[in-house]
Write a protein that holds these residues in place. Structure first.
Motif, PDB file in Angstrom:
ATOM      1  N   ARG A 114      66.032  78.660  13.314  1.00  0.00           N
ATOM      2  CA  ARG A 114      67.037  77.904  13.344  1.00  0.00           C
ATOM      3  C   ARG A 114      67.171  76.706  14.238  1.00  0.00           C
ATOM      4  O   ARG A 114      66.708  77.087  15.220  1.00  0.00           O
ATOM      5  CB  ARG A 114      68.460  78.633  13.296  1.00  0.00           C
ATOM      6  N   TYR A 115      67.407  75.456  13.619  1.00  0.00           N
ATOM      7  CA  TYR A 115      67.431  74.478  14.782  1.00  0.00           C
ATOM      8  C   TYR A 115      68.976  73.949  14.519  1.00  0.00           C
ATOM      9  O   TYR A 115      69.472  73.730  13.738  1.00  0.00           O
ATOM     10  CB  TYR A 115      66.532  73.314  14.209  1.00  0.00           C
ATOM     11  N   VAL A 116      69.275  73.491  15.839  1.00  0.00           N
ATOM     12  CA  VAL A 116      70.758  73.027  15.904  1.00  0.00           C
ATOM     13  C   VAL A 116      70.660  71.607  16.643  1.00  0.00           C
ATOM     14  O   VAL A 116      69.976  71.152  17.750  1.00  0.00           O
ATOM     15  CB  VAL A 116      71.751  73.823  16.914  1.00  0.00           C
ATOM     16  N   VAL A 117      70.922  70.479  15.783  1.00  0.00           N
ATOM     17  CA  VAL A 117      70.843  69.094  16.323  1.00  0.00           C
ATOM     18  C   VAL A 117      72.128  68.912  17.010  1.00  0.00           C
ATOM     19  O   VAL A 117      73.471  68.984  16.263  1.00  0.00           O
ATOM     20  CB  VAL A 117      70.435  68.306  15.020  1.00  0.00           C
ATOM     21  N   TYR A 118      72.295  68.190  18.169  1.00  0.00           N
ATOM     22  CA  TYR A 118      73.323  67.771  18.831  1.00  0.00           C
ATOM     23  C   TYR A 118      73.378  66.386  19.550  1.00  0.00           C
ATOM     24  O   TYR A 118      72.129  65.919  19.561  1.00  0.00           O
ATOM     25  CB  TYR A 118      73.827  68.847  19.763  1.00  0.00           C
ATOM     26  N   GLY A 119      74.335  65.934  19.940  1.00  0.00           N
ATOM     27  CA  GLY A 119      74.402  64.627  20.624  1.00  0.00           C
ATOM     28  C   GLY A 119      75.791  64.068  20.438  1.00  0.00           C
ATOM     29  O   GLY A 119      76.492  64.590  19.779  1.00  0.00           O
ATOM     30  N   ARG A 120      75.735  63.139  21.156  1.00  0.00           N
ATOM     31  CA  ARG A 120      77.210  62.379  21.096  1.00  0.00           C
ATOM     32  C   ARG A 120      77.542  61.614  19.805  1.00  0.00           C
ATOM     33  O   ARG A 120      76.635  61.358  18.883  1.00  0.00           O
ATOM     34  CB  ARG A 120      76.979  61.122  22.044  1.00  0.00           C
ATOM     35  N   ALA A 121      78.869  61.485  19.373  1.00  0.00           N
ATOM     36  CA  ALA A 121      79.238  60.858  18.037  1.00  0.00           C
ATOM     37  C   ALA A 121      78.353  59.315  18.042  1.00  0.00           C
ATOM     38  O   ALA A 121      78.383  58.678  18.841  1.00  0.00           O
ATOM     39  CB  ALA A 121      80.624  60.649  18.107  1.00  0.00           C
ATOM     40  N   GLY A 122      77.882  59.198  16.794  1.00  0.00           N
ATOM     41  CA  GLY A 122      77.259  57.862  16.622  1.00  0.00           C
ATOM     42  C   GLY A 122      75.923  57.745  17.011  1.00  0.00           C
ATOM     43  O   GLY A 122      75.320  56.578  16.515  1.00  0.00           O
ATOM     44  N   CYS A 123      75.228  58.631  17.466  1.00  0.00           N
ATOM     45  CA  CYS A 123      74.073  58.726  17.874  1.00  0.00           C
ATOM     46  C   CYS A 123      72.943  58.688  16.887  1.00  0.00           C
ATOM     47  O   CYS A 123      71.678  58.315  16.826  1.00  0.00           O
ATOM     48  CB  CYS A 123      73.702  59.517  19.060  1.00  0.00           C
ATOM     49  N   GLY A 124      73.272  59.094  15.519  1.00  0.00           N
ATOM     50  CA  GLY A 124      72.506  59.442  14.442  1.00  0.00           C
ATOM     51  C   GLY A 124      71.858  60.624  14.147  1.00  0.00           C
ATOM     52  O   GLY A 124      70.959  60.855  13.436  1.00  0.00           O
ATOM     53  N   SER A 378      77.340  48.304  23.349  1.00  0.00           N
ATOM     54  CA  SER A 378      77.383  49.049  22.388  1.00  0.00           C
ATOM     55  C   SER A 378      76.681  50.714  23.248  1.00  0.00           C
ATOM     56  O   SER A 378      76.994  51.586  22.417  1.00  0.00           O
ATOM     57  CB  SER A 378      76.493  48.955  21.407  1.00  0.00           C
ATOM     58  N   ASN A 379      76.473  50.453  24.513  1.00  0.00           N
ATOM     59  CA  ASN A 379      75.843  51.508  25.172  1.00  0.00           C
ATOM     60  C   ASN A 379      74.457  52.219  24.401  1.00  0.00           C
ATOM     61  O   ASN A 379      74.234  53.351  24.397  1.00  0.00           O
ATOM     62  CB  ASN A 379      76.802  52.620  25.494  1.00  0.00           C
ATOM     63  N   ARG A 380      73.909  51.157  23.582  1.00  0.00           N
ATOM     64  CA  ARG A 380      72.691  51.695  22.781  1.00  0.00           C
ATOM     65  C   ARG A 380      73.162  52.716  21.774  1.00  0.00           C
ATOM     66  O   ARG A 380      72.172  53.256  21.267  1.00  0.00           O
ATOM     67  CB  ARG A 380      71.674  51.836  23.594  1.00  0.00           C
ATOM     68  N   ASN A 381      74.507  52.649  21.516  1.00  0.00           N
ATOM     69  CA  ASN A 381      74.896  53.936  20.440  1.00  0.00           C
ATOM     70  C   ASN A 381      74.687  53.211  18.992  1.00  0.00           C
ATOM     71  O   ASN A 381      75.248  52.045  18.697  1.00  0.00           O
ATOM     72  CB  ASN A 381      76.067  54.211  20.656  1.00  0.00           C
ATOM     73  N   GLY A 382      74.122  53.811  18.159  1.00  0.00           N
ATOM     74  CA  GLY A 382      73.798  53.122  17.095  1.00  0.00           C
ATOM     75  C   GLY A 382      75.006  52.888  16.068  1.00  0.00           C
ATOM     76  O   GLY A 382      75.144  51.697  15.382  1.00  0.00           O
ATOM     77  N   TYR A 383      75.791  53.626  15.949  1.00  0.00           N
ATOM     78  CA  TYR A 383      77.102  53.288  15.342  1.00  0.00           C
ATOM     79  C   TYR A 383      77.866  52.171  15.695  1.00  0.00           C
ATOM     80  O   TYR A 383      78.441  51.279  15.091  1.00  0.00           O
ATOM     81  CB  TYR A 383      77.937  54.459  15.255  1.00  0.00           C
ATOM     82  N   SER A 384      78.082  52.179  17.289  1.00  0.00           N
ATOM     83  CA  SER A 384      78.765  51.178  17.703  1.00  0.00           C
ATOM     84  C   SER A 384      78.030  49.805  17.810  1.00  0.00           C
ATOM     85  O   SER A 384      78.630  48.798  17.461  1.00  0.00           O
ATOM     86  CB  SER A 384      78.842  51.487  19.348  1.00  0.00           C
ATOM     87  N   LEU A 385      76.626  49.912  17.791  1.00  0.00           N
ATOM     88  CA  LEU A 385      75.893  48.476  17.614  1.00  0.00           C
ATOM     89  C   LEU A 385      76.240  47.713  16.348  1.00  0.00           C
ATOM     90  O   LEU A 385      76.266  46.751  15.947  1.00  0.00           O
ATOM     91  CB  LEU A 385      74.486  48.941  18.012  1.00  0.00           C
ATOM     92  N   MET A 386      75.956  48.808  15.291  1.00  0.00           N
ATOM     93  CA  MET A 386      76.364  48.379  13.819  1.00  0.00           C
ATOM     94  C   MET A 386      77.471  47.616  13.771  1.00  0.00           C
ATOM     95  O   MET A 386      77.636  46.685  12.980  1.00  0.00           O
ATOM     96  CB  MET A 386      76.150  49.665  12.765  1.00  0.00           C
TER      97      MET A 386
END
Length: 392
Positions: A114-124, A378-386
């Protein structure tokens, strides 16, 4: 008139490009012809992606996009961008490459990892899962893909008393829609492998699925008879576990927003107007069943996200906080995969792609100074940058 003398206008099918004859100066900005090679790779088969492709965009072929994501799997904001740009381009990032390396090196005779992907909102995280789904298709996995669990637990279309389990509820329309998604992704592979059910299922006095019937017959019944769709998904999950363990197929489970299954903040309302917890929703049983490590010849990749369960008091984005005690014990042991903000190469590649697609039209945003400002805001956050780039 001076500007017209400096440039030659050239129309293409995708956009208007200016080809300089002599260096044209607009204010302090020197126009340069754009090169797409710096931000793109021509390798469109996910299983072939490696470290040399990191930070580059690849285009998902239209027929593959239709097969994998027609019924969900891409975030809504990204799906709108795909429609605007006329192509589905995903960036090859390290978290997806890391999972792919593990999947290639795994011993499938042992219990499913099992793999659990995690991170801040909007990072991808969702796009990382989309890349892994594409890899799974290329690698011959039967895909068990849930695009976004909160769509069931917070925006369900219909609630009905469970047909076979007293005290629980079914989500018939959502369950039937998911079966369409499953069929769309796996139709050709299931037919090729000739997968069949291992036992007889009786749904009513007149309706049943005999032992040895094609697995697709079970799926088709759930689509046509939505009353039984939720229970059929539970049966499908159990059948795929058995078929994988028997070596008939390989199964890749990919679930976005998995932590929703372990928090009681749902919007599923019963007949008595009470809030129904996820444990009392039939669909939950099937997907908790297949994310246990009691089967082999497969893998499980899930994501946890704070927006999957709205709560202003989240202490951290780490899986132990997002899953809670029950969820963490259910998934333990697992391999954590962190998705972070863009690094320098990924950020520059994203800006180059937006310039290529004419998403960025304000010339100053193409400069080094403009890039630094966008990076800071954007703090290089993908969602914010878009969203920052949209009005530029």
């Amino acid at each position: 008139m001076a500007l017209r003398a400096c440039v030659q206008v050239k129309w293409t099918t995708s956009s208007l490009k200016l080809k300089p004859i002599i260096p044209a100066v607009i204010g302090s900005f020197h126009y340069k012809p754009l090169s797409t090679a710096a931000c793109r790779t021509s390798e469109s088969i996910a299983v072939n992606h490696g470290p040399e492709h990191r930070g580059l965009f690849y285009t998902v072929p239209p027929e593959v996009k239709k097969r994998l994501f027609e019924h969900g799997g891409l975030p809504k904001s990204f799906a709108k961008q795909v429609k605007t740009f006329g192509e589905a381009a995903l960036m090859v990032r390290e978290p997806a490459l890391e999972v792919m390396r593990y999947l290639k090196a795994a011993d499938y005779s042992r219990p499913a990892v099992r793999y659990v992907v995690y991170g801040r909102a909007g990072c991808g995280k969702s796009l990382t899962l989309a890349h892994i789904v594409h890899y799974g298709m290329n690698s011959g996995f039967v895909l068990l893909h849930v695009p976004w669990v909160p769509d069931w637990l917070r925006r369900c279309k219909e609630v009905a008393n469970a047909v076979f389990k007293e005290g629980c509820v079914d989500l018939p329309i959502d369950a039937a829609a998911w079966l369409v998604h499953f069929k769309n992704q796996n139709l050709s592979l299931i037919q090729e492998l000739d997968l069949r059910v291992s036992k007889e299922y009786t749904w009513s006095k007149r309706e049943s699925t005999p032992e040895g019937a094609p697995l697709l017959e079970l799926v088709e019944l759930g689509i046509s008879r939505v009353k039984y769709a939720s229970s059929i998904i539970v049966a499908l999950c159990r059948e795929l576990k058995g078929l994988s363990t028997a070596g008939r197929c390989k199964t890749l489970v990919v679930i976005d927003g998995f932590n929703s299954f372990f928090h009681d903040k749902t919007r599923v309302v019963g007949e008595d107007k009470s809030i129904i917890p996820p444990s009392k929703v039939t669909l939950t049983e099937g997907f908790l069943e297949i994310t246990r490590p009691d089967w082999c010849n497969g893998a499980v990749v899930v994501s946890v996200d704070r927006i999957a369960v709205p709560n202003d008091r989240w202490e951290s984005d780490l899986p132990v906080y997002q899953l809670g005690k029950e969820g963490f014990e259910h998934m333990d042991p697992f391999i954590p995969i962190q998705v972070t903000e863009y690094d320098n190469k990924e950020f520059d590649s994203c800006i180059d792609y937006y310039v290529d697609r004419r998403w960025l039209q304000l010339e100053k945003s193409w400069t080094e100074e403009g890039r630094k400002e966008l990076s800071f805001l954007s703090n290089r956050n993908g969602y914010s940058l878009m969203h920052l780039c949209a009005p530029l």
